[in-house]
Scaffold this motif. Structure first.
Motif, PDB file in Angstrom:
ATOM      1  N   ARG A 121      15.209  -2.722  38.292  1.00 54.93           N
ATOM      2  CA  ARG A 121      15.191  -4.160  37.973  1.00 54.93           C
ATOM      3  C   ARG A 121      16.602  -4.666  37.691  1.00 54.93           C
ATOM      4  O   ARG A 121      16.963  -5.787  38.078  1.00 54.93           O
ATOM      5  CB  ARG A 121      14.264  -4.431  36.783  1.00 54.93           C
ATOM      6  N   GLN A 122      17.405  -3.840  37.012  1.00 54.37           N
ATOM      7  CA  GLN A 122      18.782  -4.258  36.716  1.00 54.37           C
ATOM      8  C   GLN A 122      19.594  -4.404  37.993  1.00 54.37           C
ATOM      9  O   GLN A 122      20.369  -5.349  38.141  1.00 54.37           O
ATOM     10  CB  GLN A 122      19.444  -3.242  35.785  1.00 54.37           C
ATOM     11  N   LEU A 123      19.409  -3.487  38.927  1.00 53.54           N
ATOM     12  CA  LEU A 123      20.180  -3.565  40.170  1.00 53.54           C
ATOM     13  C   LEU A 123      19.746  -4.766  41.007  1.00 53.54           C
ATOM     14  O   LEU A 123      20.585  -5.429  41.629  1.00 53.54           O
ATOM     15  CB  LEU A 123      20.035  -2.272  40.972  1.00 53.54           C
ATOM     16  N   VAL A 124      18.463  -5.084  41.011  1.00 56.83           N
ATOM     17  CA  VAL A 124      17.988  -6.282  41.714  1.00 56.83           C
ATOM     18  C   VAL A 124      18.658  -7.527  41.127  1.00 56.83           C
ATOM     19  O   VAL A 124      19.086  -8.436  41.866  1.00 56.83           O
ATOM     20  CB  VAL A 124      16.455  -6.390  41.629  1.00 56.83           C
ATOM     21  N   GLY A 138      28.460  -6.283  50.343  1.00 53.60           N
ATOM     22  CA  GLY A 138      27.921  -5.425  51.393  1.00 53.60           C
ATOM     23  C   GLY A 138      26.410  -5.329  51.295  1.00 53.60           C
ATOM     24  O   GLY A 138      25.757  -6.145  50.639  1.00 53.60           O
ATOM     25  N   PRO A 139      25.815  -4.336  51.947  1.00 55.31           N
ATOM     26  CA  PRO A 139      24.355  -4.215  51.985  1.00 55.31           C
ATOM     27  C   PRO A 139      23.778  -3.678  50.679  1.00 55.31           C
ATOM     28  O   PRO A 139      24.313  -2.732  50.091  1.00 55.31           O
ATOM     29  CB  PRO A 139      24.128  -3.206  53.119  1.00 55.31           C
ATOM     30  N   ALA A 140      22.670  -4.273  50.246  1.00 54.91           N
ATOM     31  CA  ALA A 140      21.981  -3.766  49.058  1.00 54.91           C
ATOM     32  C   ALA A 140      21.644  -2.289  49.221  1.00 54.91           C
ATOM     33  O   ALA A 140      21.671  -1.516  48.251  1.00 54.91           O
ATOM     34  CB  ALA A 140      20.708  -4.574  48.815  1.00 54.91           C
ATOM     35  N   ASP A 141      21.347  -1.882  50.443  1.00 56.99           N
ATOM     36  CA  ASP A 141      21.003  -0.480  50.699  1.00 56.99           C
ATOM     37  C   ASP A 141      22.083   0.481  50.211  1.00 56.99           C
ATOM     38  O   ASP A 141      21.783   1.600  49.797  1.00 56.99           O
ATOM     39  CB  ASP A 141      20.809  -0.257  52.208  1.00 56.99           C
ATOM     40  N   LEU A 142      23.346   0.049  50.249  1.00 56.66           N
ATOM     41  CA  LEU A 142      24.434   0.943  49.877  1.00 56.66           C
ATOM     42  C   LEU A 142      24.420   1.234  48.377  1.00 56.66           C
ATOM     43  O   LEU A 142      24.594   2.379  47.948  1.00 56.66           O
ATOM     44  CB  LEU A 142      25.765   0.327  50.296  1.00 56.66           C
ATOM     45  N   ASP A 143      24.222   0.213  47.542  1.00 56.21           N
ATOM     46  CA  ASP A 143      24.094   0.429  46.091  1.00 56.21           C
ATOM     47  C   ASP A 143      22.864   1.265  45.777  1.00 56.21           C
ATOM     48  O   ASP A 143      22.896   2.146  44.914  1.00 56.21           O
ATOM     49  CB  ASP A 143      23.984  -0.915  45.370  1.00 56.21           C
ATOM     50  N   VAL A 144      21.763   0.971  46.454  1.00 48.08           N
ATOM     51  CA  VAL A 144      20.523   1.725  46.216  1.00 48.08           C
ATOM     52  C   VAL A 144      20.720   3.182  46.615  1.00 48.08           C
ATOM     53  O   VAL A 144      20.311   4.106  45.900  1.00 48.08           O
ATOM     54  CB  VAL A 144      19.350   1.094  46.994  1.00 48.08           C
ATOM     55  N   ALA A 145      21.380   3.406  47.743  1.00 48.01           N
ATOM     56  CA  ALA A 145      21.629   4.772  48.198  1.00 48.01           C
ATOM     57  C   ALA A 145      22.487   5.538  47.199  1.00 48.01           C
ATOM     58  O   ALA A 145      22.261   6.727  46.943  1.00 48.01           O
ATOM     59  CB  ALA A 145      22.310   4.752  49.563  1.00 48.01           C
ATOM     60  N   HIS A 146      23.472   4.869  46.633  1.00 44.46           N
ATOM     61  CA  HIS A 146      24.370   5.539  45.688  1.00 44.46           C
ATOM     62  C   HIS A 146      23.625   5.971  44.428  1.00 44.46           C
ATOM     63  O   HIS A 146      23.782   7.105  43.952  1.00 44.46           O
ATOM     64  CB  HIS A 146      25.522   4.614  45.320  1.00 44.46           C
ATOM     65  N   PHE A 179      26.164  -9.016  46.450  1.00 41.17           N
ATOM     66  CA  PHE A 179      27.152  -8.642  45.439  1.00 41.17           C
ATOM     67  C   PHE A 179      26.819  -7.230  44.973  1.00 41.17           C
ATOM     68  O   PHE A 179      25.758  -6.986  44.406  1.00 41.17           O
ATOM     69  CB  PHE A 179      27.078  -9.631  44.268  1.00 41.17           C
ATOM     70  N   LEU A 180      27.728  -6.285  45.214  1.00 40.09           N
ATOM     71  CA  LEU A 180      27.479  -4.878  44.903  1.00 40.09           C
ATOM     72  C   LEU A 180      28.300  -4.420  43.715  1.00 40.09           C
ATOM     73  O   LEU A 180      29.478  -4.763  43.581  1.00 40.09           O
ATOM     74  CB  LEU A 180      27.846  -3.990  46.103  1.00 40.09           C
ATOM     75  N   HIS A 181      27.687  -3.579  42.885  1.00 40.39           N
ATOM     76  CA  HIS A 181      28.433  -2.896  41.828  1.00 40.39           C
ATOM     77  C   HIS A 181      29.289  -1.805  42.450  1.00 40.39           C
ATOM     78  O   HIS A 181      30.433  -1.613  42.101  1.00 40.39           O
ATOM     79  CB  HIS A 181      27.463  -2.289  40.811  1.00 40.39           C
ATOM     80  N   ALA A 220      30.872 -17.726  43.688  1.00 36.50           N
ATOM     81  CA  ALA A 220      31.530 -18.754  44.501  1.00 36.50           C
ATOM     82  C   ALA A 220      32.581 -18.120  45.403  1.00 36.50           C
ATOM     83  O   ALA A 220      32.787 -18.553  46.539  1.00 36.50           O
ATOM     84  CB  ALA A 220      32.167 -19.804  43.595  1.00 36.50           C
ATOM     85  N   VAL A 221      33.241 -17.096  44.889  1.00 36.06           N
ATOM     86  CA  VAL A 221      34.228 -16.357  45.676  1.00 36.06           C
ATOM     87  C   VAL A 221      33.730 -14.914  45.792  1.00 36.06           C
ATOM     88  O   VAL A 221      33.569 -14.217  44.792  1.00 36.06           O
ATOM     89  CB  VAL A 221      35.619 -16.380  45.011  1.00 36.06           C
ATOM     90  N   ARG A 222      33.477 -14.498  47.010  1.00 33.00           N
ATOM     91  CA  ARG A 222      32.959 -13.147  47.211  1.00 33.00           C
ATOM     92  C   ARG A 222      34.046 -12.095  46.963  1.00 33.00           C
ATOM     93  O   ARG A 222      35.214 -12.313  47.295  1.00 33.00           O
ATOM     94  CB  ARG A 222      32.456 -12.977  48.643  1.00 33.00           C
ATOM     95  N   PRO A 223      33.647 -10.942  46.412  1.00 28.72           N
ATOM     96  CA  PRO A 223      34.604  -9.833  46.354  1.00 28.72           C
ATOM     97  C   PRO A 223      34.859  -9.311  47.761  1.00 28.72           C
ATOM     98  O   PRO A 223      34.180  -9.693  48.713  1.00 28.72           O
ATOM     99  CB  PRO A 223      33.882  -8.794  45.498  1.00 28.72           C
ATOM    100  N   ARG A 224      35.811  -8.428  47.897  1.00 27.41           N
ATOM    101  CA  ARG A 224      36.146  -7.919  49.229  1.00 27.41           C
ATOM    102  C   ARG A 224      34.991  -7.095  49.795  1.00 27.41           C
ATOM    103  O   ARG A 224      34.136  -6.605  49.044  1.00 27.41           O
ATOM    104  CB  ARG A 224      37.403  -7.073  49.186  1.00 27.41           C
ATOM    105  N   GLY A 225      34.975  -6.919  51.107  1.00 29.63           N
ATOM    106  CA  GLY A 225      33.929  -6.134  51.740  1.00 29.63           C
ATOM    107  C   GLY A 225      33.968  -4.675  51.316  1.00 29.63           C
ATOM    108  O   GLY A 225      35.030  -4.147  50.947  1.00 29.63           O
TER     109      GLY A 225
END
Length: 317
Positions: A132-135, A223-231, A187-189, A143-148
């Motif tokens: 739930r926290q990651l969602v 990037g993709p939510a899948d990447l944070d979830v995978a980590h 937005f990825l951690h 407003a300003v995206r972090p880098r890819g």
């Protein structure tokens, strides 16, 4: 000042810089090393106030770390963005990304209550809380995206563990030779995992654990939510067993998160993160052992990683 030996490890220029960030009448009265980090030295600073009370700050210093300026600027930006969002993150006090004032590039922030929990006990109830926290993090729209995002491994740098299932690993490596699947950016951690999440766990009621903070935002990316979830999945698989890595992805969707629709696309991200761990098992496992998981030797975790990669290829391949 208490804890003289620890205090001595914070260089005088850094202590002077911290002192300049304090309120009038405040002073540093204690320094304590914090364990668990891989890339940074962490210190808890106890600050004495004018009325005789105390509060704590955390000093994060990058010593001999590549891209320290970039990482600290990203973390400072993330902490500024997160203020007031409902995501429990430290408050930014000050940052010196180029070591203009400090001995090393450093960031000063507020200290959050809670502690990391790496035990097997209570895991079943913590996983939905983590999901739930990651969602909630992925729902942020800055407003300003972090880098890819930056990929952490390549097909040519993977280190196949001794005795691993050679066929499964060869197939997994072939997966990441392919181009990355299309994705909707989030937005990825970028390092969301139990070691960077603080919990309040009632002693007699571990099932009621709640998150009090998410730390280490230096890898914030788009990037993709899948990447944070995978980590997070890989971390859980190595800490607790392969099945828990698969369970986290399920919990993320149950919490309202959206992952890639095709199994082949999910496999790409899950395998990419799993294979990235092959290059850093030794550095990843050290803080786990320091936290009390002494059975998680480099070899034991390599065996779990082999089991996890094999499981991913069986289930999603």
């Amino acid at each position: 000042m208490t804890d003289h030996d620890e205090a001595a490890s914070v260089r005088p220029p850094t202590l002077a810089w911290v002192s300049r960030q304090l309120e009038a009448g405040e002073r540093i009265v204690g320094v304590e090393a914090l364990h668990g980090g891989i890339t940074a030295e962490m210190r808890m600073l106890t600050i004495g106030t004018r009325d005789g009370g105390t509060h704590d700050l955390v000093l994060r210093s990058f010593v001999d770390v590549e891209r320290a300026e970039d990482r600290l600027n990203r973390e400072a930006g993330a902490l500024t963005l997160l203020a007031g969002t409902g995501v429990p993150a430290p408050g930014l006090v000050a940052v010196d990304p180029t070591a203009e004032h400090c001995a090393y590039p450093s960031l000063l922030m507020t200290r959050l209550a809670g502690r990391t929990v790496l035990d097997d006990e209570g895991l079943e109830t913590r996983i939905p809380v983590l999901a739930r926290q990651l969602v909630a993090i992925h729902a942020l729209r800055p407003a300003v995206r972090p880098r890819g995002y930056v990929a952490l491994t390549t097909a040519d740098t993977v280190v196949v563990p001794k005795g691993a299932d050679a066929k499964a690993w060869a197939a997994a490596i072939d997966v990441i030779r392919q181009p990355a699947p299309p994705y909707e950016g989030r937005f990825l951690h970028r390092d969301f995992q139990p070691g960077n999440v603080l919990f309040d766990v009632p002693p007699a009621r571990p099932a009621e654990a709640r998150i009090t903070g998410v730390v280490d935002w230096a890898g914030t990316s788009w990037g993709p939510a899948d990447l944070d979830v995978a980590h997070c999945s890989t971390n859980l698989a190595l800490l607790h067993g392969p099945a828990w890595g698969l369970r986290f992805a399920e919990a993320y969707e149950e919490a309202g998160g959206v992952l890639a629709a095709a199994a082949s696309e999910r496999l790409y991200w899950q395998v990419r993160d799993g294979l990235a761990f092959s290059e850093e098992v030794r550095s990843v496992t050290r803080p786990w052992r320091e936290a009390g998981r002494t059975e998680l030797t480099t070899r034991a975790v390599e065996e779990r990683l082999d089991a996890y990669v094999t499981t991913l290829m069986d289930v999603l391949g």
